[in-house]
Design an enzyme around this catalytic site. Structure first.
Site, PDB file in Angstrom:
ATOM      1  N   ASP A 131      10.164 -52.185 -10.393  1.00 57.86           N
ATOM      2  CA  ASP A 131      11.361 -52.644 -10.062  1.00 57.86           C
ATOM      3  C   ASP A 131      12.499 -52.230 -10.697  1.00 57.86           C
ATOM      4  O   ASP A 131      12.557 -52.229 -11.803  1.00 57.86           O
ATOM      5  CB  ASP A 131      11.562 -54.206 -10.089  1.00 57.86           C
ATOM      6  CG  ASP A 131      10.459 -54.821  -9.055  1.00 57.86           C
ATOM      7  OD1 ASP A 131       9.696 -54.080  -8.333  1.00 57.86           O
ATOM      8  OD2 ASP A 131      10.513 -56.004  -8.760  1.00 57.86           O
ATOM      9  N   GLY A 171       4.356 -46.790  -7.352  1.00 56.90           N
ATOM     10  CA  GLY A 171       4.016 -45.312  -7.653  1.00 56.90           C
ATOM     11  C   GLY A 171       2.774 -45.392  -8.331  1.00 56.90           C
ATOM     12  O   GLY A 171       2.068 -44.303  -8.762  1.00 56.90           O
ATOM     13  N   ASP A 206       3.968 -54.641   0.224  1.00 58.80           N
ATOM     14  CA  ASP A 206       4.048 -54.725  -1.104  1.00 58.80           C
ATOM     15  C   ASP A 206       2.703 -55.149  -1.812  1.00 58.80           C
ATOM     16  O   ASP A 206       2.229 -56.184  -1.716  1.00 58.80           O
ATOM     17  CB  ASP A 206       5.098 -55.775  -1.443  1.00 58.80           C
ATOM     18  CG  ASP A 206       5.676 -55.888  -2.895  1.00 58.80           C
ATOM     19  OD1 ASP A 206       4.788 -55.071  -3.947  1.00 58.80           O
ATOM     20  OD2 ASP A 206       6.528 -56.503  -3.257  1.00 58.80           O
TER      21      ASP A 206
END
Ligand code: GLA
Length: 389
Positions: A216, A195, A146
């Site tokens: 999210d 993205g 992440d």
């Protein structure tokens, strides 16, 4: 068709070992559970064990949900050798992996290419090889990586130069891919950078099995539907071994109606999206189970062709999406995003070869034959999901 797909994947794998590692671990979109949507920062080892138990006792494992993914907040500090340790909430990661594996399941973990994760825990920046080795030694099968604080590093190094920013980010994700390869244990590699920089164009070559395409999700109709319906146009980037990821499921978390959760499940299945349940599996209602474990809908998601659906028709809040399945069959979804029930004309002009064909309604189980006179009543925030029989 299954055999041909396996042969093609095998040949590609023999030519390129990176491709082999990718396709073998995610020939179809990954299915399982992730701790974040329900437990967030509070998740403990006990919660993860309970999730593993529930995957088995509910029948979800046998329906295909095999990954048990620990999200952020398991991380402790590094020792003098730079080796990462768990915090008090996860006293024994190897023991947990053994437990999960003993149930016929796989264990996933989470980290960041930055110095700290989104919840402020230790990230992998500068320790990629050590961390991949540690994960392999624990028996980890899946890594969600992440971006979080790495965004600041990109900003410092690239300034406003977008091309430079994209290449710095790609290099960071590739670095962990190489580290996983060197560590020698196959792992699903999940990019989570929301993205940015059109990740779908370069993610597969940088080692991704899946890549988040958006920010999210949350347990609300507006957010879920915005994310899900926005995936149109990305279908050409998905296929066996590499998937668009519109984020984890919210089914069973309580913020949507049954009909809205059916749209969520149907849309994710049409999109060949990963199916990672995000609810408390130890407290599921029969309704939640029936949505998550609808075998026909799961089969749409897991179809070996791996064709992501595309939007065929749209008029205001009404949309028709289509997906090709193996065996030459099609599945058609009539979505009503509007605030009142809608009587669809089946639009046979765009589905011409399907005139007079028998379909199974995958939520009611009924058989439907479409002709010019058919009308398809779809409830507010609802879906009619039809698979050619
Ligand atoms: C980001 C990700 C989420 C979750 C949290 C954890 O927001 O997009 O899916 O992993 O971080 O901190």
């Amino acid at each position: 068709m299954k055999k041909i797909c396996a042969l093609v994947l095998g040949l590609l794998g023999a030519m390129n070992p990176l491709f082999a590692q990718r396709s073998n671990v995610s020939a179809t979109p990954p299915m399982g559970w992730n701790s974040w949507n329900h437990f967030a920062e509070k998740v403990t080892e006990a919660d993860v064990r309970a999730a593993a138990d529930a995957l088995v006792s509910s029948g979800m494992r046998d329906a295909g949900y095999v990954y048990v993914n620990i999200d952020d907040t398991w991380e402790g500090k590094r020792d003098a050798q730079g080796v990462i340790h768990t915090n008090d909430k996860f006293p024994d990661m190897k023991g947990l992996a053994d437990y999960v594996h003993s149930k016929g399941l796989k264990l996933g973990i989470y980290s960041s290419p930055g110095p700290s994760t989104c919840a402020g825990y230790e990230g992998s920046y500068g320790h990629e090889d050590e961390d991949a080795r540690t994960y392999a030694a624990w028996g980890i099968d899946y890594l969600k990586y992440d971006q979080c604080s790495f965004g600041d590093i990109i900003e410092q190094q690239a300034g406003g130069d977008q091309d430079k920013a994209a290449s710095i980010q790609r290099a960071a994700y590739e670095k962990m891919h190489q580290a996983i390869m060197k560590a020698g244990r196959p792992m699903v590699y999940s990019f989570c950078q929301y993205g940015l920089y059109a990740v779908w164009q370069w993610g597969p070559d940088a080692g991704a099995n899946l890549w988040r395409t958006t920010g999210d999700i949350s347990d609300h109709w507006d957010r879920m539907s915005l994310i899900g319906f926005d995936q149109d146009g990305l279908e050409k980037f998905a296929g066996p071994g590499h998937w668009n990821d519109p984020d984890m499921l919210e089914i069973g978390n309580g913020g949507m109606t049954r009909s809205e959760y059916e749209v969520h499940m149907s849309l994710w299945a049409m999109l060949s999206a990963p199916l990672l349940a995000g609810n408390d599996l130890s407290k599921m209602t029969p309704e939640t189970k029936s949505i998550l474990m609808n075998r026909d809908v799961i089969a749409v998601d897991q179809d070996p062709l791996g064709h992501q659906a595309k939007r065929l028709w749209v008029e205001g809040p009404m949309e028709i999406w289509g997906k090709d399945l193996s065996g030459g069959r099609r599945v058609i979804a009539y979505f009503n995003r509007g605030e009142a029930a809608f009587d669809f004309d089946p639009r046979l002009s765009i589905l011409a070869p399907l005139h007079g064909v028998r379909f199974k309604d995958l939520w009611s189980g009924n058989t439907i034959v479409l002709n010019e006179k058919s009308r398809l009543l779809v409830p507010r925030h609802g879906v009619l999901l039809l698979r050619q029989q």
